[in-house]
Write a protein that holds these residues in place. Sequence first.
Motif, PDB file in Angstrom:
ATOM      1  N   UNK A 109      79.574  45.213  18.708  1.00  0.00           N
ATOM      2  CA  UNK A 109      80.292  43.872  18.416  1.00  0.00           C
ATOM      3  C   UNK A 109      80.491  43.551  16.883  1.00  0.00           C
ATOM      4  N   UNK A 110      81.467  42.738  16.497  1.00  0.00           N
ATOM      5  CA  UNK A 110      81.528  42.599  15.079  1.00  0.00           C
ATOM      6  C   UNK A 110      80.211  41.746  14.605  1.00  0.00           C
ATOM      7  N   UNK A 111      79.895  42.205  13.296  1.00  0.00           N
ATOM      8  CA  UNK A 111      78.660  41.760  12.838  1.00  0.00           C
ATOM      9  C   UNK A 111      78.867  40.623  11.706  1.00  0.00           C
ATOM     10  N   UNK A 112      78.340  39.551  11.808  1.00  0.00           N
ATOM     11  CA  UNK A 112      78.202  38.702  10.566  1.00  0.00           C
ATOM     12  C   UNK A 112      76.749  38.974   9.729  1.00  0.00           C
ATOM     13  N   UNK A 113      76.685  38.668   8.824  1.00  0.00           N
ATOM     14  CA  UNK A 113      75.428  39.102   7.817  1.00  0.00           C
ATOM     15  C   UNK A 113      74.289  38.260   8.362  1.00  0.00           C
ATOM     16  N   UNK A 114      73.414  38.934   8.546  1.00  0.00           N
ATOM     17  CA  UNK A 114      71.872  38.282   9.222  1.00  0.00           C
ATOM     18  C   UNK A 114      72.200  38.542  10.975  1.00  0.00           C
ATOM     19  N   UNK A 115      73.088  38.875  11.340  1.00  0.00           N
ATOM     20  CA  UNK A 115      73.098  38.914  13.025  1.00  0.00           C
ATOM     21  C   UNK A 115      72.825  40.308  13.379  1.00  0.00           C
ATOM     22  N   UNK A 116      72.014  40.463  14.250  1.00  0.00           N
ATOM     23  CA  UNK A 116      71.643  41.685  14.965  1.00  0.00           C
ATOM     24  C   UNK A 116      72.414  42.060  15.974  1.00  0.00           C
ATOM     25  N   UNK A 117      72.735  43.499  16.337  1.00  0.00           N
ATOM     26  CA  UNK A 117      73.580  43.518  17.336  1.00  0.00           C
ATOM     27  C   UNK A 117      73.026  43.303  18.923  1.00  0.00           C
ATOM     28  N   UNK A 118      73.901  43.202  19.809  1.00  0.00           N
ATOM     29  CA  UNK A 118      73.335  42.919  21.035  1.00  0.00           C
ATOM     30  C   UNK A 118      72.287  43.887  21.703  1.00  0.00           C
ATOM     31  N   UNK A 119      72.545  45.114  21.390  1.00  0.00           N
ATOM     32  CA  UNK A 119      71.620  46.114  21.899  1.00  0.00           C
ATOM     33  C   UNK A 119      70.153  45.975  21.519  1.00  0.00           C
ATOM     34  N   UNK A 120      70.128  45.546  20.083  1.00  0.00           N
ATOM     35  CA  UNK A 120      68.839  45.376  19.405  1.00  0.00           C
ATOM     36  C   UNK A 120      68.207  44.247  20.187  1.00  0.00           C
ATOM     37  N   UNK A 121      68.869  43.140  20.402  1.00  0.00           N
ATOM     38  CA  UNK A 121      68.340  41.917  20.909  1.00  0.00           C
ATOM     39  C   UNK A 121      67.963  42.352  22.352  1.00  0.00           C
ATOM     40  N   UNK A 122      68.678  42.831  23.251  1.00  0.00           N
ATOM     41  CA  UNK A 122      68.378  43.307  24.521  1.00  0.00           C
ATOM     42  C   UNK A 122      67.107  44.150  24.669  1.00  0.00           C
ATOM     43  N   UNK A 123      67.136  45.076  23.521  1.00  0.00           N
ATOM     44  CA  UNK A 123      66.140  45.975  23.445  1.00  0.00           C
ATOM     45  C   UNK A 123      64.591  45.228  23.413  1.00  0.00           C
ATOM     46  N   UNK A 124      64.670  44.180  22.234  1.00  0.00           N
ATOM     47  CA  UNK A 124      63.519  43.403  22.059  1.00  0.00           C
ATOM     48  C   UNK A 124      63.318  42.757  23.205  1.00  0.00           C
ATOM     49  N   UNK A 148      63.570  43.553  26.398  1.00  0.00           N
ATOM     50  CA  UNK A 148      63.061  44.526  27.463  1.00  0.00           C
ATOM     51  C   UNK A 148      61.686  44.968  27.056  1.00  0.00           C
ATOM     52  N   UNK A 149      61.435  44.718  25.775  1.00  0.00           N
ATOM     53  CA  UNK A 149      60.001  45.273  25.253  1.00  0.00           C
ATOM     54  C   UNK A 149      59.350  43.876  25.659  1.00  0.00           C
ATOM     55  N   UNK A 150      59.543  42.675  25.437  1.00  0.00           N
ATOM     56  CA  UNK A 150      58.914  41.645  25.603  1.00  0.00           C
ATOM     57  C   UNK A 150      58.608  41.543  27.171  1.00  0.00           C
ATOM     58  N   UNK A 151      59.638  41.460  27.995  1.00  0.00           N
ATOM     59  CA  UNK A 151      59.533  41.686  29.421  1.00  0.00           C
ATOM     60  C   UNK A 151      58.570  42.782  29.959  1.00  0.00           C
ATOM     61  N   UNK A 152      58.770  43.731  29.464  1.00  0.00           N
ATOM     62  CA  UNK A 152      57.832  45.182  29.848  1.00  0.00           C
ATOM     63  C   UNK A 152      56.480  44.615  29.493  1.00  0.00           C
ATOM     64  N   UNK A 153      56.039  44.027  28.470  1.00  0.00           N
ATOM     65  CA  UNK A 153      54.794  43.668  27.929  1.00  0.00           C
ATOM     66  C   UNK A 153      54.300  42.311  29.093  1.00  0.00           C
TER      67      UNK A 153
END
Length: 114
Positions: A13-28, A30-35
């Motif tokens: 997805x098009x990125x604006x400065x300071x925004x993380x891509x959706x996959x990065x947010x989803x992986x974060x 997933x890590x949180x939910x697994x914990x």
Amino acid sequence: MPKPLGARHGAFASRRPGRRPRTSIRLDDAVRLLREAGHGDRADRVEREILGRDVIPGHWTFRIVEEYNATYYDVFRTVEQEIRGQLAEGRDHLYEAGTKEARRTRGHPDHTAT
């Protein structure tokens, strides 16, 4: 016509400065939910083996996207626009315009040609 990578495509997805891509947010997430579910070992594995991983060795995803756009898509778009300008007077979507014209009911207020 190909689309630029980065345009409305999930991880790309098009990125604006300071925004993380959706996959990065989803992986974060997933890590949180697994914990939270008591699966710290699995969360650790996702962090260790996936987060921050190069898609191609030495190349992060955003670099691949930038290079694709710069070396292929931008050139493709420029050539396509020049040829369309020469052969179709700059008009786009000629097939779709012809289909609309063939299907519209003349005189109907909701079937105007534009």
